[in-house]
Design an enzyme around this catalytic site. Structure first.
Site, PDB file in Angstrom:
ATOM      1  N   LEU A  43     -14.411 -13.160   4.859  1.00 43.37           N
ATOM      2  CA  LEU A  43     -13.142 -12.445   4.932  1.00 43.37           C
ATOM      3  C   LEU A  43     -12.266 -13.167   3.918  1.00 43.37           C
ATOM      4  O   LEU A  43     -12.047 -14.374   4.033  1.00 43.37           O
ATOM      5  CB  LEU A  43     -12.576 -12.533   6.358  1.00 43.37           C
ATOM      6  CG  LEU A  43     -11.414 -11.636   6.716  1.00 43.37           C
ATOM      7  CD1 LEU A  43     -11.740 -10.162   6.463  1.00 43.37           C
ATOM      8  CD2 LEU A  43     -11.022 -11.822   8.172  1.00 43.37           C
ATOM      9  N   ASP A  44     -11.811 -12.459   2.889  1.00 41.16           N
ATOM     10  CA  ASP A  44     -11.069 -13.084   1.798  1.00 41.16           C
ATOM     11  C   ASP A  44      -9.912 -13.934   2.306  1.00 41.16           C
ATOM     12  O   ASP A  44      -9.345 -13.665   3.366  1.00 41.16           O
ATOM     13  CB  ASP A  44     -10.504 -12.011   0.864  1.00 41.16           C
ATOM     14  CG  ASP A  44     -11.579 -11.231   0.143  1.00 41.16           C
ATOM     15  OD1 ASP A  44     -12.671 -11.777  -0.065  1.00 41.16           O
ATOM     16  OD2 ASP A  44     -11.317 -10.061  -0.197  1.00 41.16           O
ATOM     17  N   ARG A  45      -9.529 -14.892   1.489  1.00 38.00           N
ATOM     18  CA  ARG A  45      -8.426 -15.791   1.828  1.00 38.00           C
ATOM     19  C   ARG A  45      -7.155 -15.018   2.152  1.00 38.00           C
ATOM     20  O   ARG A  45      -6.410 -15.366   3.058  1.00 38.00           O
ATOM     21  CB  ARG A  45      -8.179 -16.747   0.650  1.00 38.00           C
ATOM     22  CG  ARG A  45      -6.981 -17.640   0.813  1.00 38.00           C
ATOM     23  CD  ARG A  45      -6.814 -18.593  -0.350  1.00 38.00           C
ATOM     24  NE  ARG A  45      -6.847 -17.987  -1.658  1.00 38.00           N
ATOM     25  CZ  ARG A  45      -5.775 -17.545  -2.326  1.00 38.00           C
ATOM     26  NH1 ARG A  45      -4.583 -17.652  -1.796  1.00 38.00           N
ATOM     27  NH2 ARG A  45      -5.906 -17.011  -3.515  1.00 38.00           N
ATOM     28  N   SER A  47      -6.923 -12.083   3.406  1.00 42.19           N
ATOM     29  CA  SER A  47      -7.134 -11.140   4.506  1.00 42.19           C
ATOM     30  C   SER A  47      -7.098 -11.894   5.832  1.00 42.19           C
ATOM     31  O   SER A  47      -7.324 -13.099   5.866  1.00 42.19           O
ATOM     32  CB  SER A  47      -8.477 -10.425   4.353  1.00 42.19           C
ATOM     33  OG  SER A  47      -8.508  -9.691   3.144  1.00 42.19           O
TER      34      SER A  47
END
Length: 188
Positions: A43-45, A47
């Protein structure tokens, strides 16, 4: 035999989906997660929301294998107000970086959810409204949701993963985790 663990974690904005810090950004190490579990996917930084961790290699492989097409549901705050036609384009697939996304579910959240403020807050512009939409994807390309909404003219301002498979984020506090059962995530 090794005891398998399945952890639901509410990842805060700005935290990396890895245990080590990098580039001045904190990792998962500071959240007192159980030892020997690993993030299932990323999960992207920038997000937020549901991140699974586990020590069950077979489960991790099954959840990440694209052939199983496990649903992942996101709440996405976008710039502007997407029309029904725009939602239909998202549903049928969007061309991003030489790839056509697979069909997905897309709808405007009605009523719009009350979501706690993020730190730092999302930029606010008086002249540009924002809308929360829900997207359910069955694939997971890098930064796919952000690229899809940008491709249809509604850039993502905030992204929260709400559900993976059967498991919902529910009221799990930001930065908190909960041990769950494998059956809570995927049907047998």
């Amino acid at each position: 035999m090794k005891h398998h663990q399945y952890i639901a974690f509410n990842k805060p904005y700005g935290v990396l989906s890895q245990f080590t810090s990098e580039g001045g950004h904190p990792g998962l190490k500071g959240f007192n997660l159980p030892p020997e579990v690993y993030p299932v996917g990323r999960l992207d930084r920038d997000s937020e929301g549901l991140l699974l961790l586990s020590n069950d290699g077979k489960f991790i492989k099954r959840l990440l294998d694209p052939k199983f097409r496990h649903p992942r549901t996101y709440w996405v705050q976008v710039e502007g107000e997407p029309s029904e036609g725009t939602l239909q384009i998202l549903r049928s697939g969007v061309d991003i970086k030489g790839y056509r996304t697979k069909s997905c579910d897309a709808s405007i959240l009605d009523p719009q959810p009350e979501v706690p403020e993020r730190d730092p807050p999302v930029r606010f512009r008086k002249t540009v409204p924002t809308t929360w939409i829900e997207l359910t994807l069955r694939e997971g390309k890098n930064r796919q949701v952000r690229r899809m909404t940008a491709a249809v003219g509604h850039p993502t301002l905030r992204l929260i993963r709400k559900k993976i498979g059967l498991l919902e984020l529910s009221n799990l506090a930001e930065g908190a985790y909960l041990e769950v059962r494998k059956e809570d995530i995927l049907p047998r």
